[in-house]
Design a protein around this motif. Structure first.
Motif, short mmCIF file in Angstrom:
data_model
loop_
_atom_site.label_atom_id
_atom_site.label_comp_id
_atom_site.label_asym_id
_atom_site.label_seq_id
_atom_site.Cartn_x
_atom_site.Cartn_y
_atom_site.Cartn_z
N PRO A 67 0.99 -1.22 0.54
CA PRO A 67 0.06 -0.11 0.49
C PRO A 67 0.58 1.51 -0.20
O PRO A 67 2.07 1.41 0.48
CB PRO A 67 -0.46 0.17 1.44
CG PRO A 67 0.17 -0.96 2.19
CD PRO A 67 0.40 -2.38 1.86
N GLN A 68 0.92 2.24 -0.69
CA GLN A 68 1.40 3.37 -0.91
C GLN A 68 0.25 4.65 0.05
O GLN A 68 1.55 5.19 0.06
CB GLN A 68 1.80 3.90 -2.29
CG GLN A 68 2.58 2.55 -3.49
CD GLN A 68 3.60 2.82 -2.37
OE1 GLN A 68 4.42 3.23 -1.59
NE2 GLN A 68 4.64 1.60 -2.44
N ALA A 69 -0.46 4.38 0.01
CA ALA A 69 -1.13 5.91 0.55
C ALA A 69 -2.80 5.55 1.00
O ALA A 69 -3.15 4.06 0.27
CB ALA A 69 -1.50 6.74 -0.50
N SER A 70 -3.25 5.65 2.02
CA SER A 70 -4.26 5.37 2.53
C SER A 70 -5.54 7.12 2.86
O SER A 70 -4.81 7.60 3.52
CB SER A 70 -4.36 4.98 4.02
OG SER A 70 -4.02 4.54 4.52
N THR A 71 -6.14 7.01 2.78
CA THR A 71 -7.61 8.08 3.39
C THR A 71 -8.44 7.55 3.63
O THR A 71 -9.34 5.51 4.06
CB THR A 71 -7.56 9.91 1.95
OG1 THR A 71 -7.65 10.33 2.94
CG2 THR A 71 -8.40 9.28 1.57
N ALA A 72 -9.05 8.33 4.52
CA ALA A 72 -11.02 7.64 4.72
C ALA A 72 -11.50 9.40 4.61
O ALA A 72 -11.29 10.06 4.43
CB ALA A 72 -10.31 7.81 6.15
N LEU A 74 -10.25 4.32 2.29
CA LEU A 74 -9.61 3.77 0.84
C LEU A 74 -8.12 3.46 1.08
O LEU A 74 -7.54 4.70 1.36
CB LEU A 74 -9.59 5.52 -0.14
CG LEU A 74 -10.91 4.82 -0.55
CD1 LEU A 74 -11.16 6.63 -0.90
CD2 LEU A 74 -12.13 5.25 -1.08
N VAL A 75 -7.79 2.55 0.52
CA VAL A 75 -6.20 2.74 0.31
C VAL A 75 -5.94 2.19 -1.16
O VAL A 75 -6.75 1.38 -1.52
CB VAL A 75 -5.46 1.12 1.14
CG1 VAL A 75 -4.35 1.05 1.10
CG2 VAL A 75 -6.53 1.56 2.25
#
Length: 170
Positions: free
Chosen positions: A143-148, A156-157
Motif C-alpha cells: 500500500p502506498q497511501a490511504s485516507t478516510a 480508501l487504500v
C-alpha cells in the motif's frame, strides 16, 4: 559494549516560535529497534498517533508498533503491537485519524516472504482494534497511501499489487 537500539522520537514545537513543547520516546517491550514511519493528529488536536516498525515480543521479527500521545503534554495514552497473520516481517507505513478511529495500513508478510496489504482500525481513545482487512495478489503487494472520508464511513487504500504479468496498481 552493547549495540544501541533505535526508538521512536516524537517532538512537539510551538508553531509561532519554534520552542520545543515536549518530547516523547517509544521503545517496544523487548527494547529492540523501532523505526517511526508516519504521524497523524486528531481533528480536535488532542491526540497524536505515530506508527512504524517495532520488534515483536513473540517472533523477535519486525511488527507494527502504533502509539498515541496526549498532544498537549506528550504523555503516552496507549500503544499496540500488531503481528501479521503468519508471524513474519510486518511493516506499517500510513496512519490517519477519522473521527474517533485510527486507521493504519502497511504490509504483512506470509510464509513465502511475500507481503499483502493490511489495514487496521483502532479506537482513538483506547487503542482497541475495531476491525482489520487484508488485500493482495499472488506476489508482494505494497500500500502506498490511504485516507478516510470526512465522516469516517469509508476507508480508501491504494498501492501496488504484483499480478501474473508484473506490477499493477489497485
Amino acid at each position: 559494549m552493547s549495540e544501541a537500539q533505535l526508538d521512536y522520537a516524537t517532538v512537539a514545537y510551538d508553531a509561532a516560535t519554534g520552542e520545543q513543547l515536549w518530547s516523547s520516546r517509544y521503545d517496544d517491550p523487548v527494547q529492540g529497534t523501532d523505526d517511526a514511519r508516519a504521524i497523524a493528529v486528531s481533528e480536535d488536536g488532542s491526540t497524536v498517533v505515530v506508527t512504524g516498525q517495532s520488534q515483536g515480543e513473540d517472533t523477535g521479527l519486525t511488527d507494527w508498533g502504533t502509539v498515541a500521545y496526549d498532544a498537549a503534554t506528550g504523555d503516552q495514552l496507549w500503544d499496540v503491537l500488531r503481528n501479521g497473520t503468519e508471524g513474519q516481517i510486518d511493516i506499517s507505513g500510513q496512519v490517519q485519524i477519522a473521527g474517533d478511529t485510527v486507521i493504519v495500513s502497511g504490509v504483512v508478510s506470509n510464509t513465502d516472504r511475500q507481503g499483502d496489504w493490511s489495514t487496521v482500525a483502532y479506537d482513538l481513545a483506547t487503542g482497541e482494534e475495531r476491525w482489520s482487512a487484508e488485500h493482495g495478489g499472488p506476489g508482494t503487494d505494497t500500500p502506498q497511501a490511504s485516507t478516510a472520508s470526512p465522516d469516517g464511513s469509508t476507508v480508501l487504500v491504494t498501492g501496488n499489487v504484483e499480478g501474473d504479468t508484473g506490477m499493477d496498481y489497485a
